[in-house]
Design an enzyme around this catalytic site. Sequence first.
Site, PDB file in Angstrom:
ATOM      1  N   LYS A 126      34.518  89.191  47.511  1.00 39.49           N
ATOM      2  CA  LYS A 126      34.020  89.003  46.148  1.00 39.49           C
ATOM      3  C   LYS A 126      34.825  89.826  45.151  1.00 39.49           C
ATOM      4  O   LYS A 126      35.186  89.336  44.070  1.00 39.49           O
ATOM      5  CB  LYS A 126      32.541  89.390  46.075  1.00 39.49           C
ATOM      6  CG  LYS A 126      31.592  88.402  46.735  1.00 39.49           C
ATOM      7  CD  LYS A 126      30.185  88.974  46.861  1.00 39.49           C
ATOM      8  CE  LYS A 126      29.270  88.005  47.604  1.00 39.49           C
ATOM      9  NZ  LYS A 126      27.926  88.583  47.841  1.00 39.49           N
ATOM     10  N   GLN A 170      23.543  93.152  47.303  1.00 37.91           N
ATOM     11  CA  GLN A 170      23.959  92.446  48.509  1.00 37.91           C
ATOM     12  C   GLN A 170      22.815  92.422  49.526  1.00 37.91           C
ATOM     13  O   GLN A 170      22.327  93.459  49.958  1.00 37.91           O
ATOM     14  CB  GLN A 170      25.193  93.112  49.122  1.00 37.91           C
ATOM     15  CG  GLN A 170      25.776  92.396  50.328  1.00 37.91           C
ATOM     16  CD  GLN A 170      26.337  91.029  49.974  1.00 37.91           C
ATOM     17  OE1 GLN A 170      26.883  90.829  48.895  1.00 37.91           O
ATOM     18  NE2 GLN A 170      26.217  90.089  50.892  1.00 37.91           N
ATOM     19  N   ASP A 207      22.835  86.045  41.357  1.00 38.97           N
ATOM     20  CA  ASP A 207      22.545  85.589  42.726  1.00 38.97           C
ATOM     21  C   ASP A 207      21.414  84.568  42.748  1.00 38.97           C
ATOM     22  O   ASP A 207      21.193  83.898  43.754  1.00 38.97           O
ATOM     23  CB  ASP A 207      22.187  86.777  43.617  1.00 38.97           C
ATOM     24  CG  ASP A 207      23.215  87.004  44.714  1.00 38.97           C
ATOM     25  OD1 ASP A 207      24.073  86.119  44.932  1.00 38.97           O
ATOM     26  OD2 ASP A 207      23.175  88.062  45.361  1.00 38.97           O
TER      27      ASP A 207
END
Length: 380
Positions: A126, A170, A207
Site C-alpha cells: 500500500k 489494518q 476502508d
Amino acid sequence: MVVLMRFLAQRLRKSIGCTVSTRPRAVHSAAEGKHSSQIIMSPPLVSLDLPDVWAPNFSHLGPPFNHHHPNGQTAAVIDGKLIAEGIRSRIASEVRRMKDSIDRIPGLAVIMVGQRRDSETYVRNKMKACEEAGIKSVLAELPNDCSEDDVLKALLSFENDPSIHGILVQLPLPNVTTQSCSLIYFLWQHLNEERILNVLSLEKDVDGFHPINMGNLAMRGREPLFIPCTPKGCIELLIRSGIEIMGRKAVVIGRSNIVGLPTFLLLQRHHATVSVVHAFTKNPEEITREADIVVTAAGVPNLVRGNWLKPGAVVIDVGTHPLEDPNHEHGYRLLGDVCCEEAMQVASALTPVPGGVGPMTIAMLLSNTLDAAKRAHDFS
C-alpha cells in the site's frame, strides 16, 4: 480442534438457553409466561457471535481430485495485477491534475498493530502504491501488546490532520493467546475493534468499515461514501473480465466484517442470488458446488478443492495464508483458499494468489483515498 469446536457449540447453546437435544421443546403456556420477566426469548446478537474455526475435515487433506475440461482447456487466469496497474495509472493522472489545479494531493494514514505477515505484506504494498501514484502516505506502527488508547491516540492525530484524507486501521487486529487448561488455548482480542472503528470519521473511512458505510451498503437506495476495498476489487475484477453477475448464483465462503459480509452485500446489490458458507455450515462443498461465482475468504489454505466447484464456475480467491519458505524474498510465500491445481481443471476462470485480489484491494484503496480528497476539497 475437535475439543475447541465442541466448546464453541456448548457456549452457543448456553447463550441461547437451550439443551443439547435438537428436538423442539413444548410451547410454554400463557400462565407460565406470566411468571417470566423475559418477554423475548431471542438473546442479544453479540452473544451468538462465535469465531469461525474450520474443522479438520475441511482441510486440504484428502484424495487427489481428477477432472478435465471436455475440450482439454484449463481455467483462464484473471490477472488482478495487470488490471490494477491500469486503474492505478488513471489514479496517478488524476492526482497530478488535482495538484496542478488546486495544489493539493490526497493523503493516506495507515495504523498497523502487531506483525502479522500478510498484513505486513499488504501495508508494504500500500505504501509503495501510494508513492507511485503521488499520494502522501504515513504509517503508524504499534506493537502487538499496545493498549487501545495507543491506537486511539494515533487515530485521533490523523483525524485532526487536514493533509490526511483517508485513515485505515489494518485489520484484523491481533489477538492475545491465553491458556485455560492443558488442552485448550483461548484467543481474546484486547483491542475493541468496534470502539476503534467508531472513532474514525465517516469522511476518512476509506476502508469502508464504519457502521454507517456498511449500513448504506446493505440498504437498497442508499449509497455508501466508501465501499470496502477488497469486496469492491472483487466486483471490479468480475466486471472487467466480462463476467455477468446479475441473476447468477454466488457463494461467499467466510463471513468476516472485512471481506465476507460486505462481499455478500455487494453481490446482492449487483442482483446475484447469494449464499454464505462458514465454519458451522453443513455440507459446504455441496452448497458451493451450485455456484456460478465463488468468492472465498476463509483464510484456510487449499480449503476449496476441485470437487467443491461446479464445472465452469468463476472463482475469486481472497484467502492469504503465509507459508514458511526460506527461498522466498520475504522468508514466506502466500497460499490461497483454493487448491489451484484442481480448480484449474474445473473452473472457467480464477484469480491467482498472489497477483489476483491483493493488487485490486490496493487499487481500490487508492481510488477511495482520491475520492475522499476530492470530496474534502470540493474538487471534481
